[in-house]
Design a protein around this motif. Structure first.
Motif, mmCIF file in Angstrom:
data_model
loop_
_atom_site.group_PDB
_atom_site.id
_atom_site.type_symbol
_atom_site.label_atom_id
_atom_site.label_comp_id
_atom_site.label_asym_id
_atom_site.label_seq_id
_atom_site.Cartn_x
_atom_site.Cartn_y
_atom_site.Cartn_z
ATOM 1 N N ALA B 85 0.836 -1.205 0.000
ATOM 2 C CA ALA B 85 0.000 0.000 0.000
ATOM 3 C C ALA B 85 0.868 1.251 0.000
ATOM 4 N N LYS B 86 2.003 1.187 0.720
ATOM 5 C CA LYS B 86 2.901 2.345 0.753
ATOM 6 C C LYS B 86 3.451 2.606 -0.643
ATOM 7 N N GLN B 87 3.743 1.502 -1.356
ATOM 8 C CA GLN B 87 4.366 1.605 -2.672
ATOM 9 C C GLN B 87 3.631 2.588 -3.583
ATOM 10 N N TYR B 88 2.310 2.468 -3.652
ATOM 11 C CA TYR B 88 1.585 3.322 -4.587
ATOM 12 C C TYR B 88 1.098 4.632 -3.974
ATOM 13 N N GLN B 89 1.181 4.759 -2.625
ATOM 14 C CA GLN B 89 0.641 5.967 -1.999
ATOM 15 C C GLN B 89 1.517 7.201 -2.173
ATOM 16 N N TYR B 90 2.840 6.982 -2.075
ATOM 17 C CA TYR B 90 3.727 8.141 -2.071
ATOM 18 C C TYR B 90 3.807 8.735 -3.464
ATOM 19 N N ALA B 91 2.960 9.734 -3.689
ATOM 20 C CA ALA B 91 2.841 10.306 -5.021
ATOM 21 C C ALA B 91 3.747 11.520 -5.206
ATOM 22 N N ASP B 94 9.475 9.953 -3.561
ATOM 23 C CA ASP B 94 9.677 8.587 -3.068
ATOM 24 C C ASP B 94 9.965 8.624 -1.582
ATOM 25 N N PRO B 95 9.422 7.686 -0.828
ATOM 26 C CA PRO B 95 9.679 7.673 0.608
ATOM 27 C C PRO B 95 11.117 7.243 0.898
ATOM 28 N N TYR B 96 11.594 7.622 2.084
ATOM 29 C CA TYR B 96 12.882 7.094 2.543
ATOM 30 C C TYR B 96 12.777 5.573 2.620
ATOM 31 N N MET B 100 9.609 2.163 4.225
ATOM 32 C CA MET B 100 9.042 0.953 3.638
ATOM 33 C C MET B 100 9.161 -0.252 4.561
ATOM 34 N N THR B 101 10.215 -0.244 5.382
ATOM 35 C CA THR B 101 10.454 -1.429 6.213
ATOM 36 C C THR B 101 9.700 -1.376 7.542
ATOM 37 N N LEU B 102 9.161 -0.193 7.878
ATOM 38 C CA LEU B 102 8.450 -0.091 9.156
ATOM 39 C C LEU B 102 7.232 -1.002 9.157
ATOM 40 N N HIS B 103 7.169 -1.841 10.162
ATOM 41 C CA HIS B 103 5.966 -2.639 10.283
ATOM 42 C C HIS B 103 5.859 -3.205 11.701
ATOM 43 N N PRO B 155 7.308 15.029 2.961
ATOM 44 C CA PRO B 155 6.550 14.001 2.224
ATOM 45 C C PRO B 155 7.300 12.673 2.123
ATOM 46 N N GLU B 156 8.631 12.704 2.332
ATOM 47 C CA GLU B 156 9.385 11.440 2.270
ATOM 48 C C GLU B 156 8.930 10.482 3.367
ATOM 49 N N ILE B 157 8.395 11.037 4.444
ATOM 50 C CA ILE B 157 7.914 10.179 5.526
ATOM 51 C C ILE B 157 6.386 10.166 5.571
#
Lengths: 255, 345
Positions: B85-91, B94-96, B100-103, B155-157
């Motif tokens: 979901a993160k992959q397509y959200q950051y419009a 690109d996120p740091y 992506m690894t936070l879970h 926006p990176e975060i």
């Protein structure tokens, strides 16, 4: 000597509130700090309690310099005070007011209070019993659950002293304890302070304008005028000293 | 001394049991709309009760809860949103990579939200509590703005003003209600300990409190951090209830709403904060019928959107006119029972 004021000076901008004052208070003494308005008495109290830092000089309590200690740390060393205009915690009960004095003496941590550890319950019980004992000593136990502000002026004064005693002090500073009291209340207060001095092993330093009260109470007085010491000695000698009379009534001879 | 259970404690146990039964009953039998309102109420109880600790009990007029709620919401959202979901959200950018690894699972996410907010509160306490009164309000108000601006400009975060979406809807009445019960118990236990007494002493007279050996800075910091912790947790619950968050959600109006709640309920009263929440959050929903066409004494009025806010404001004004200190004042529910007993003694 339990308290030693060593050559203390306090300047507020260009005004010198206290100038090179030194005195010592012996254990279990009732020591009076007197002088006309603006003489620097309350300033001296605020220096002893750490609210003001002296411009020069030192406060030494039980042989230990009090330099740089915060007011709440000085209380923990054993110096408690009351205020000129009574300052009880208005939203709290008489008992809670006294319990505040035990704040730093109750031995339980933050998490222990959240999960109500046995130690929390034990300690709360201990300080409540101690608080009630102190209130009982002042004949105020039956008012424990009243709001402090609903009491009469004389009763509030007693609660304030009880609250100060809850911090387990060796030196008690009373800022005009008899102010606003009628003669019979003043008399009663004097008896209580003298009795408490013996029962709690206290040294008392008090500011007072009521010279009759000072005469009855104090073993020794220091008279300040414009920040300078003009007399130190027995109270009945103070009221005969020409310089003291001049400070209070004005110096007629030099006009 | 054996374990003696006082009447008061029985009453507390009974109330917790009642609240639990209510949660189970309503999540099984109420319609979705009612459950949603109850979820909101539960989250706002957490926020109001903890905000009341610093603002009412400790008397430090601070305006920062939107900041801590936002932090909690973002931490939870970042930990819950799946990498896909993160992959397509950051419009925007690109996120740091670390984003992506936070879970984490829901419980850990909520706890981290609270801890993160509390740590920030701890760092803030030193500069913030150098000032008192009105100045404190301004400083903390600024903090709320800063958090919002940081959320927009990183926006990176945070994905900037687009916010984070597709947050798994973990919040349900068991979570929100259960944590609300825990928050109320924890905060009441703090209030009824030496820490709570010290906080009240700071509110009543800070100098006198110092003269009693109370470390007033410590008392204020404890209240501030506890408050921030639950505001962070509440923010996390809110994110997992709304499923999407954006910086606009956490503007000053959010704090303002909480302020209305605790002033209405009675500054300093935990019971009051709960009553205030039910009235403000529930009330504004239950009064929706006022916006619709009405039939009164044979007349039919047209739909008047916003009418409920007018009525709501009038009710607020009347309550504040006739109960200056709010509905409960500084009293708690138990005070009503103890004061009645005094006559018997």
């Amino acid at each position: 000597m339990i308290l030693k004021i060593d050559n203390v000076t306090k300047n507020f901008g260009g005004v010198t509130a206290i100038k090179e004052t030194s005195f010592s208070v012996a254990p279990k003494e009732i020591f009076g700090l007197i002088g006309p308005n603006g003489a620097g008495k309350t300033t001296m109290f605020n220096i002893i309690t750490g609210n003001y830092e002296p411009s020069s000089g030192q406060v030494i309590f039980r042989g230990e310099p009090m330099d740089g200690l915060k007011p709440h740390q000085i209380v923990r060393k054993g110096i408690a005070r009351t205020f000129q205009n009574i300052r009880l915690f208005s939203s709290m009960s008489v008992l809670d007011n006294v319990l505040i004095g035990f704040d730093f003496q109750a031995r339980y941590g933050f998490l222990e209070s959240i999960v109500r550890f046995p130690r929390f319950i034990k300690e709360e019980k201990r300080i409540k019993v101690r608080s009630m004992e102190i209130l009982d000593y002042f004949g105020m136990a039956s008012f424990a659950h009243e709001k402090a502000v609903d009491l009469s002026y004389g009763q509030q004064r007693k609660v304030e002293i009880a609250r100060a005693l809850a911090t387990n002090p060796e030196l008690l500073l009373l800022d005009e304890p008899a102010a606003g009291m009628n003669p019979s209340e003043t008399e009663e207060l004097g008896v209580i302070i003298k009795k408490a001095r013996n029962d709690f092993d206290l040294t008392v330093l008090l500011i007072e304008h009521d010279m009759k009260f000072v005469n009855q109470m104090c073993d020794k007085v220091l008279v300040l005028d414009y920040g300078k010491t003009i007399f130190e000695g027995k109270p009945h000698e103070a009221i005969q000293d020409p310089e003291v009379i001049a400070a209070y009534l004005g110096d007629f001879h030099n006009d | 001394m054996g374990i003696t259970v006082s009447k008061n404690q029985w009453m507390n146990v009974a109330m917790v049991a009642f609240a639990m039964c209510f949660i189970v009953f309503s999540s099984n039998y109420f319609d979705e709309y009612s459950v949603r309102i109850l979820n909101n109420i539960a989250i706002f109880i957490i926020l109001a009760v903890s905000y009341n600790l610093i603002n009412g009990v400790t008397g430090q007029f601070s305006l920062e809860p939107n900041g801590f709620v936002a932090i909690g919401a973002y931490v939870t959202a970042l930990l819950l949103v799946s990498p896909e979901a993160k992959q397509y959200q950051y419009a925007i950018v690109d996120p740091y990579p670390f984003v992506m690894t936070l879970h984490a699972n829901f419980v850990v996410a909520l706890l981290l939200s609270g801890i993160f907010a509390a740590l920030l509160a701890l760092a803030l306490a030193a500069p913030v509590f150098r000032v008192r009164g009105d100045y404190l309000a301004i400083v903390t108000l600024g903090f709320g703005f800063i958090i919002k601006i940081l959320a927009i400009n990183n926006p990176e975060i945070t994905n900037g003003s687009l916010g984070l979406n597709d947050i798994p809807e973990f919040s349900n009445l068991y979570w929100t209600g259960g944590i609300a019960i825990i928050a109320v118990i924890v905060i009441l236990n703090i209030v009824n300990s030496k820490f709570g007494r010290a906080m009240k002493a700071v509110r009543d007279d800070e100098d006198a409190a110092t003269a009693m050996g109370v470390n007033t800075f410590k008392a204020k910091t404890l209240a501030f951090c506890t408050s921030a912790f639950f505001e962070g947790v509440g923010g996390g619950l809110l994110a997992a209830l709304l499923t999407s968050i954006s910086p606009d959600l956490f503007d000053f109006f959010f704090t303002f709403q909480l302020l209305i709640i605790i002033v209405l309920g009675g500054l300093g009263s935990t019971t009051g904060a709960i009553i205030g929440t039910v009235l403000v959050i529930g009330g504004s929903e239950w009064m929706r019928f006022l916006d619709e066409p009405m039939h009164l004494f044979g007349y039919t009025t047209t739909a008047m959107p916003g009418m409920r806010m007018v009525v709501f404001s009038l009710i607020l004004i009347f309550i504040m006119l006739f109960a200056r200190e709010g509905i409960m004042g500084k009293r708690e529910l138990k005070d009503f029972f103890t004061s009645r007993k005094k006559g018997e003694k």
